[in-house]
Design a protein around this motif. Structure first.
Motif, PDB file in Angstrom:
ATOM      1  N   ARG A 123       0.823  -1.218   0.000  1.00 21.39           N
ATOM      2  CA  ARG A 123       0.000   0.000   0.000  1.00 21.39           C
ATOM      3  C   ARG A 123       0.853   1.263   0.000  1.00 21.39           C
ATOM      4  O   ARG A 123       0.615   2.179  -0.794  1.00 21.39           O
ATOM      5  CB  ARG A 123      -0.909  -0.019   1.228  1.00 21.39           C
ATOM      6  CG  ARG A 123      -1.831   1.194   1.318  1.00 21.39           C
ATOM      7  CD  ARG A 123      -2.631   1.193   2.617  1.00 21.39           C
ATOM      8  NE  ARG A 123      -1.777   1.255   3.789  1.00 21.39           N
ATOM      9  CZ  ARG A 123      -1.652   0.281   4.675  1.00 21.39           C
ATOM     10  NH1 ARG A 123      -2.339  -0.834   4.529  1.00 21.39           N
ATOM     11  NH2 ARG A 123      -0.853   0.411   5.716  1.00 21.39           N
ATOM     12  N   ASP A 124       1.860   1.326   0.891  1.00 22.51           N
ATOM     13  CA  ASP A 124       2.586   2.575   1.113  1.00 22.51           C
ATOM     14  C   ASP A 124       3.777   2.768   0.179  1.00 22.51           C
ATOM     15  O   ASP A 124       4.066   3.900  -0.220  1.00 22.51           O
ATOM     16  CB  ASP A 124       3.072   2.641   2.566  1.00 22.51           C
ATOM     17  CG  ASP A 124       1.919   2.543   3.558  1.00 22.51           C
ATOM     18  OD1 ASP A 124       0.792   2.929   3.181  1.00 22.51           O
ATOM     19  OD2 ASP A 124       2.139   2.072   4.687  1.00 22.51           O
ATOM     20  N   GLU A 125       4.461   1.682  -0.171  1.00 20.60           N
ATOM     21  CA  GLU A 125       5.652   1.822  -1.007  1.00 20.60           C
ATOM     22  C   GLU A 125       5.380   1.502  -2.472  1.00 20.60           C
ATOM     23  O   GLU A 125       5.857   2.207  -3.362  1.00 20.60           O
ATOM     24  CB  GLU A 125       6.780   0.941  -0.455  1.00 20.60           C
ATOM     25  CG  GLU A 125       7.230   1.334   0.950  1.00 20.60           C
ATOM     26  CD  GLU A 125       8.483   0.600   1.378  1.00 20.60           C
ATOM     27  OE1 GLU A 125       9.339   0.330   0.506  1.00 20.60           O
ATOM     28  OE2 GLU A 125       8.607   0.280   2.572  1.00 20.60           O
ATOM     29  N   GLY A 127       2.271   1.344  -3.755  1.00 19.10           N
ATOM     30  CA  GLY A 127       1.108   2.119  -4.190  1.00 19.10           C
ATOM     31  C   GLY A 127       0.117   1.317  -5.007  1.00 19.10           C
ATOM     32  O   GLY A 127      -0.524   1.853  -5.916  1.00 19.10           O
ATOM     33  N   SER A 129      -3.292  -0.797  -6.049  1.00 22.03           N
ATOM     34  CA  SER A 129      -4.705  -0.486  -5.861  1.00 22.03           C
ATOM     35  C   SER A 129      -5.288  -1.358  -4.753  1.00 22.03           C
ATOM     36  O   SER A 129      -4.780  -2.441  -4.438  1.00 22.03           O
ATOM     37  CB  SER A 129      -5.478  -0.714  -7.157  1.00 22.03           C
ATOM     38  OG  SER A 129      -5.495  -2.090  -7.493  1.00 22.03           O
TER      39      SER A 129
END
Length: 406
Positions: A123-125, A127, A129
Motif C-alpha cells: 500500500r505505502d511503497e 502504491g 490499488s
C-alpha cells in the motif's frame, strides 16, 4: 415493533411476556430498518420467541457453540428434521451475533506480523490499488494458514514446503492461475527476505509455469449476443431494470466489476450528461459522455426500483439487508444472465462484457491506444492482446498481393 407485526392482542402479549423481549424487539426493529418485510419479521419473531424461551438469563453473558446446539435441540425436539434445525439456526444465530452474545472460536491466524508488514509495503511503497491488495492478501492468507497448520515457524519455510502446497492445493489450477500464485509468493517471500524473515534464496527457487506473451484470446461475447443479453433484460421487472443498467455499463464503457460496485449517485451528472469513473487500476478519475441509452437505463432504475436507502452507491440489493451489491453479487448476476443465453463461451463473467466492449471498439476502427484509454488500462501491454481479435485486419494481411515474390 410487536404492535406493528401482530394484529391479535394475545400474540403481542405472548411476545412481551417471553424472555429477552426487549432484545428481540430491538433486533426485529433493526431487521425492519434494513428492508425485511412484515411477513419475514413475523416468522423471525415467532422463531426467536421459541428460542428465547429455552434460554437462561446467564446466556446473555456468552453462549458457546455447545450451548447453542443444546438450545436448538430443545426447540426442535418435537420436529428434529434437518429443515427445522436449519430454520431455527438461521433465525437465532444472527440475533445472538447482533447482541454480541454468541461466542464463536476465531479461525486460526498465522504469521500476522509478516502479512501486515507486506500489506503495508504494497500500500505505502508500491502504491498498489485496493483491489490488488485485497486479492493478494486473500491468496497469501490461504497459503499462510496452510503452512501454519503444519506447525512450522516462518523462518523454516523452504522450497519443499512450496512444492507441497502446489501439489496439495493446486490440483485444479491451470497454468495461468499457478503462474499468478507463483509470482505472488515470489514477491511476498522476497519482501520477507529483505526483513530477515526467511532465506533470501527461496524466491529464486520457485519455478513458474511458462506463459507466452499474449498466448490466449480474451473471452468475449459476440456483439449480437450482447444485444440479446440487454434485450432479454428489457422488461418492467425490478431485477431486469437493475441488471440491464449494470450490464450496459460493463458492455458500453468496459467497466470492471469493482468499478460498477463502487459507482456512486454523485458520479452521474445528468445535467452535463457525464459519467465520472474512478478507475481501479491507475486510480485516476475518468469522465465519459453519458449516452442517452445508458442515461435512460440508470434513470429508470434509480427513479423507479432502487431501494430508498442512505447508501451513496448506485446499485443496491433488493433482499434484506438493503446494502450495496458486492463484487461477488455482480459477478453472479452477470454469469447467470449470460448462461441463460445458451452461448458457448469459456468465461461467462462480467469481464466477458468488458472484452466485448474492447473487441467492438477494435472492429469500429479505434487503435489500441484509444481502446486502452477507454478501458482504463495502466499499460499498453494490457491492450495488445486485442490485436489478435481484429479478424478483418488479419484477413487483409493474408490477402496481401506479394507480386513477383508469391
Amino acid at each position: 415493533m410487536f404492535d406493528y407485526l401482530y394484529a391479535k392482542q394475545y400474540a403481542i402479549q405472548r411476545q412481551r411476556d417471553g424472555l429477552f423481549a426487549q432484545e428481540r424487539e430491538r433486533y426485529l426493529q433493526h431487521c425492519h430498518s434494513t428492508g425485511s418485510t412484515r411477513v419475514t419479521l413475523q416468522v423471525k419473531g415467532q422463531a426467536l420467541l421459541r428460542f428465547a424461551n429455552h434460554m437462561r438469563i446467564s446466556d446473555r453473558n456468552g453462549m458457546d457453540r455447545q450451548r447453542f446446539d443444546e438450545i436448538v435441540g430443545l426447540v426442535t425436539e418435537s420436529n428434529p428434521s434437518p429443515g427445522a434445525i436449519y430454520g431455527v439456526k438461521k433465525c437465532s444465530q444472527p440475533w445472538l451475533r447482533f447482541l454480541g452474545w454468541l461466542v464463536e472460536p476465531e479461525n486460526p491466524k498465522f504469521f500476522i506480523e509478516e502479512l501486515e508488514s507486506y500489506v503495508s509495503w504494497m500500500r505505502d511503497e508500491r502504491g498498489l490499488s485496493s483491489s490488488t491488495i485485497e486479492q493478494w492478501t486473500e491468496r497469501l492468507t490461504s497459503f499462510l494458514c496452510w503452512y501454519g497448520g503444519r506447525g512450522k515457524k516462518f523462518s523454516q519455510i523452504n522450497i519443499h514446503d512450496i512444492d507441497a502446497y502446489f501439489v496439495e492445493m493446486g490440483k485444479n489450477w491451470g497454468r495461468t492461475s499457478s503462474a499468478y500464485i507463483v509470482t505472488m509468493l515470489r514477491v511476498f517471500l522476497r519482501h520477507a527476505a529483505s526483513t530477515g524473515k526467511c532465506d533470501a534464496r527461496l524466491p529464486t527457487l520457485i519455478d513458474r509455469p511458462r506463459i507466452y506473451r499474449d498466448e490466449g484470446l480474451p473471452s468475449a461475447l459476440e456483439w449480437p449476443d450482447v444485444r440479446r443479453l440487454l434485450t432479454n433484460a428489457d422488461s418492467g421487472a425490478s431485477n431486469d431494470i437493475r441488471d440491464r443498467a449494470i450490464m450496459m455499463l460493463m458492455a458500453i464503457y468496459g467497466l470492471r466489476t469493482c468499478e460498477v460496485a463502487s459507482l456512486r449517485l454523485d458520479q452521474i451528472d445528468r445535467k452535463n450528461s457525464t459519467l465520472l469513473i474512478q478507475r481501479a487500476k491507475n486510480r485516476r478519475p475518468q469522465i465519459y459522455p453519458l449516452i442517452a441509452s445508458v442515461a435512460d437505463a440508470l434513470d429508470q432504475y434509480i427513479s423507479t426500483v432502487r431501494p430508498a436507502v442512505e447508501c451513496p452507491e448506485v446499485f443496491i440489493r433488493f433482499a434484506a439487508p438493503l446494502s450495496p451489491i458486492s463484487r461477488a453479487g455482480l459477478s453472479t448476476t452477470v454469469h447467470r444472465r449470460i448462461k441463460e443465453l445458451g452461448v458457448s463461451i469459456k468465461r461467462s463473467g462480467p469481464h466477458s462484457l468488458r472484452h466485448a466492449c474492447a473487441v467492438r471498439l477494435l472492429s469500429e476502427g479505434f487503435n489500441l491506444n484509444e481502446i486502452g484509454d477507454h478501458l482504463g488500462h495502466q499499460s499498453a501491454s494490457a491492450t495488445r492482446v486485442y490485436a489478435k481479435t481484429d479478424v478483418r485486419a488479419l484477413r487483409e494481411v493474408a490477402a496481401f498481393d506479394l507480386g513477383d515474390l508469391s
